[in-house]
Design a protein around this motif. Structure first.
Motif, PDB file in Angstrom:
ATOM      1  N   ALA A 102       0.754  -1.178   0.044  1.00 29.67           N
ATOM      2  CA  ALA A 102      -0.132  -0.017  -0.101  1.00 29.67           C
ATOM      3  C   ALA A 102       0.877   1.230  -0.059  1.00 29.67           C
ATOM      4  O   ALA A 102       0.725   2.211  -0.688  1.00 29.67           O
TER       5      ALA A 102
ATOM      6  N   LEU B 135      -9.685   0.525  -0.334  1.00 31.38           N
ATOM      7  CA  LEU B 135      -9.748   1.747  -1.407  1.00 31.38           C
ATOM      8  C   LEU B 135     -10.922   1.682  -2.323  1.00 31.38           C
ATOM      9  O   LEU B 135     -11.591   2.822  -2.401  1.00 31.38           O
TER      10      LEU B 135
ATOM     11  N   GLU C 291      -5.688  -4.187   0.789  1.00 34.07           N
ATOM     12  CA  GLU C 291      -5.860  -2.634   0.684  1.00 34.07           C
ATOM     13  C   GLU C 291      -6.383  -2.199  -0.495  1.00 34.07           C
ATOM     14  O   GLU C 291      -6.676  -0.863  -0.532  1.00 34.07           O
ATOM     15  N   ASP C 292      -6.360  -2.819  -1.762  1.00 35.41           N
ATOM     16  CA  ASP C 292      -6.713  -2.286  -2.677  1.00 35.41           C
ATOM     17  C   ASP C 292      -8.351  -2.468  -2.718  1.00 35.41           C
ATOM     18  O   ASP C 292      -9.118  -1.462  -3.194  1.00 35.41           O
TER      19      ASP C 292
ATOM     20  N   PHE D 207      -4.077   4.643  -0.915  1.00 37.58           N
ATOM     21  CA  PHE D 207      -4.394   3.321   0.041  1.00 37.58           C
ATOM     22  C   PHE D 207      -4.235   3.390   1.509  1.00 37.58           C
ATOM     23  O   PHE D 207      -3.091   4.369   2.053  1.00 37.58           O
TER      24      PHE D 207
END
Length: 342
Positions: free
Chosen positions: A70, A187, A183-184, A175
């Motif tokens: 991130a 977001l 973490e994607d 992020f």
């Protein structure tokens, strides 16, 4: 500069070189995009290579101590000059028209969208069996989106091959560096809350040369399970856990049995994981393709739901939330009301 390619990397120099070589061959002219490679504390010679490599690409090396993927992506976005960010992983080799396909879709549909490209299995890859299963599940999901059986959501936002306008990432706060996995997706939830829509584009192809140890593979669904609870309780996604528990009722009988009998029972869980891994190996050796598929699916889901249970507070809390979600769904009540404490 129209496009910035952001690639985080950690100790994968041979694979990174393959990705950069494929970026040489894009149908988009090299002066129209930059390639930002963020070495996240690599110790395998990646930093020296990035400092010295001679390439026609507009290569921007960013070297930093190990802080996680991130933080690496945030560092890449901070350096980016392009209006459009295309995220690639260091093991996803882009097809020659990957960049142009991302550009065309954004040009056709406007900037308030996130484009998700597929990460296909390359013909020349020797994947570990658990990674083969993971890739097969990805391909199944891609087919479902292509055929319109369901629409892409933030839960399909994998930054191995995805693009969106840089301003949206910046305005959403980037992020969350507290997360080392998912973490994607975290977001993506914030992007969706800002009104962005997610579009799957099958022609923006990357080839996924995935490689991970069995232990690393086991850790992934467990982290996803814990993070889903955090996203629901602390990230404002109150709808998420009712959906997670609803989905259990649609899982195969094997998965439901594993959850009921092995969850929060470490010895039983470890024995079952070992047995299923052996069954997968036997099935692969014997040509019984469905046996590895069921075995790895059982392992993956057991580890995912164990992560959910641990973050909720244990087995009792897990089944409490499972019963609660079932009651809400059967009564037609608002599934997005706040969850009770564990």
């Amino acid at each position: 500069m129209q496009v910035s390619i952001v690639i985080p990397t950690f100790n994968r120099l041979p694979r990174l070189k393959r990705v950069l070589a494929a970026l040489h061959k894009q149908t988009v002219a090299p002066e129209e995009f930059e390639v930002i490679v963020v070495s996240d504390g690599s110790t395998d010679g990646t930093d020296a290579y990035l400092r010295s490599v001679q390439t026609p690409l507009r290569l921007v090396p960013v070297l930093q101590p190990n802080r996680g993927v991130a933080a690496a992506r945030n560092a890449g976005v901070a350096q980016a000059q392009g209006e459009l960010i295309v995220f690639l992983d260091d093991d996803v080799v882009p097809a020659p028209d990957l960049i142009s396909e991302h550009l065309q879709l954004h040009a056709a549909h406007g900037e308030n969208m996130v484009v998700l490209g597929p990460m296909l299995t390359p013909d020349d890859a020797a994947l570990q069996p658990w990674v083969q299963w993971e890739q097969a599940m990805l391909i199944k999901n891609y087919a479902a989106m292509q055929q319109g059986r369901w629409s892409p959501t933030p839960r399909q936002f994998y930054t191995g091959n995805a693009s969106l306008a840089r301003q949206h990432i910046v305005e959403a706060g980037g992020f969350n560096e507290a997360f080392r996995r998912a973490e994607d997706v975290e977001l993506a939830y914030r992007l969706a809350a800002r009104g962005l829509r997610f579009v799957f584009h099958a022609e923006a192809i990357g080839y996924h040369y995935a490689e991970r140890s069995f232990g690393s593979w086991l850790a992934t669904p467990y982290a996803y399970g814990r993070n889903d609870v955090l996203f629901a309780r602390e990230g404002g996604q109150s709808w998420l856990l009712p959906v997670v528990f609803e989905e259990i009722h649609y899982r195969k009988k094997l998965i439901q049995w594993l959850v009921r009998h092995c969850l929060d029972r470490p010895l039983a869980s470890a024995a079952v994981v070992t047995a299923l891994r052996w069954l997968a190996a036997i099935g692969a050796y014997s040509g019984w393709d469905k046996l590895p598929q069921h075995a790895y699916s059982g392992i993956f889901n057991l580890r995912y739901y164990q992560g959910v249970a641990d973050e909720l507070g244990g087995r009792a809390a897990f089944f409490h939330e499972m019963r609660r979600a079932k009651l809400l769904l059967s009564s037609g009540a608002d599934a997005e009301q706040p969850m009770t404490g564990a």
